[in-house]
Design a protein around this motif. Sequence first.
Motif, short mmCIF file in Angstrom:
data_model
loop_
_atom_site.label_atom_id
_atom_site.label_comp_id
_atom_site.label_asym_id
_atom_site.label_seq_id
_atom_site.Cartn_x
_atom_site.Cartn_y
_atom_site.Cartn_z
N ALA A 421 -1.25 2.32 -6.70
CA ALA A 421 -0.59 1.37 -7.61
C ALA A 421 0.29 0.42 -6.81
O ALA A 421 0.26 -0.81 -7.02
N LEU A 422 1.07 0.96 -5.88
CA LEU A 422 1.95 0.12 -5.06
C LEU A 422 1.15 -0.78 -4.13
O LEU A 422 1.55 -1.92 -3.86
N LEU A 423 0.00 -0.30 -3.66
CA LEU A 423 -0.84 -1.13 -2.81
C LEU A 423 -1.47 -2.27 -3.60
O LEU A 423 -1.84 -3.31 -3.02
N SER A 424 -1.60 -2.10 -4.92
CA SER A 424 -2.09 -3.20 -5.77
C SER A 424 -1.12 -4.36 -5.68
O SER A 424 -1.54 -5.53 -5.63
N ASN A 425 0.17 -4.06 -5.68
CA ASN A 425 1.18 -5.11 -5.50
C ASN A 425 1.07 -5.73 -4.10
O ASN A 425 1.14 -6.95 -3.94
N MET A 426 0.91 -4.87 -3.10
CA MET A 426 0.81 -5.36 -1.73
C MET A 426 -0.36 -6.33 -1.60
O MET A 426 -0.24 -7.41 -0.98
N SER A 427 -1.48 -5.96 -2.20
CA SER A 427 -2.66 -6.83 -2.14
C SER A 427 -2.44 -8.12 -2.91
O SER A 427 -2.79 -9.21 -2.44
N PHE A 428 -1.81 -8.02 -4.08
CA PHE A 428 -1.56 -9.22 -4.90
C PHE A 428 -0.69 -10.23 -4.14
O PHE A 428 -1.01 -11.43 -4.10
#
Length: 445
Positions: A421-428
């Motif tokens: 979930a946190l990596l989704s932010n990182m990718s965004f």
Amino acid sequence: MASTRRHFLQTTALTAGSLPAIAQTAGKSPNDKIQFATIGIGGMGSGDTESAIATPGTKLVAVCDLYQGRLTRAKEEWGAGLATTRDYREILNRKDIDAVIIGTPDHWHAAIAIAAMESGKDVYVEKPMVQKWQDGHKVIEASRKTNRILQVGSQRVSSAVYQKAQDLFRSGAIGELNMVQAWWDRNSAMGAWQYSIPLDASPTTVDWDRFLGSAPKRPFDATRFFRWRNYQDYGTGVAGDLFVHLFSGMHFVTGAIGPNRVFGSGGLRFWKDGRDVPDILLGLYDYEKTAAHPAFNLQLRVNFVNGAGESSGFTFTGSEGVMTIGNGVTLSKLPPETDPGTSAGNFDSATQKLIQEEYRRKYPQQNQTADSMRPIEDERWLPPRGYNDHLDHHANFFNAVRTRKPVVEDATFGLRAAGPALLSNMSFYSGKTVAWDPTTMQVKG
């Protein structure tokens, strides 16, 4: 085949109304109440507290919050004898408190959870377990070293609905899984985190410096304090608030431990109120084959601008059917693609004719209209009316506190849900795909 509906009863003994009297541990009588405190009594913290109080064998003895108005209301709600404080360390120093519920902003989760376990307390911490994935390893290590119970507050892992879905998945009801889709859409000010701001909010009624903690220093801002989810300094955006629920539920059903590749996309489309997180987020994830499941793809969506209102759910697509999770579980299967009579060469003409007539009777207008593609089997399982998985999740936690038996959603499970979930932010924010090792729970490259 006509759709059938069945109510199902929970198969576990961990419902709030059936928490068993459990053998003595840590010098406690089986009849002694587990004394707990809540740290952070905003929306989720208050809801967690109500569920914990409703769990037999528990007693709320103290609360902590940084806004004086909530402390005043806590005494009105739960008794004038309730101890209140703005300093969570006062709660951790008390020897009469067995467990704590942590309902603070995300950037405080790891620090308070670790300190609580080190002080001998068992911990129920709201999701996401951590604001930064690296801190997840510190929480796992603290739980291991202190031998304390830690449960993350994503209730799907204790839900009878998701248990039924897990049973169906493991039985092979949908064949070989190839794709999962999940969503959680909203369209209201409250749903988009536009929480009300008390008129008396000020540096006097709010402990602003303590709230900031490890976040960048800045002058008092009531909007940031009461609407903290809107800011990267304190929250984790829609991914940490809602994607993590979807990861938790999907991992529980399938036995998955995480993706190996993460891509997030979205934007701030409507709620342009000064927030620095998106109100629409899409996630794409690759899951490699494991002993628990074949390789599959996951697609997640959160939209705070959904004009049709709030909705959430899952579809698990397999080679032999589709399983949907909403307020219950629905299993759908399609009829065979071809008329079996056309390939019945081993039968005589009269038998072939009977087969074809029976097929057309069951599936009229096959391959002619949209109606002919309705599922031939659509089974649905619904929980009892009034069923509340939040109560079950707290009963699960307090049962573990008494028995010292592990919980499903422990620190490792918590990081495996929070990490992607946190990596989704990182990718965004970076515009790049992020590689993740679900076994070691580390970013690769």
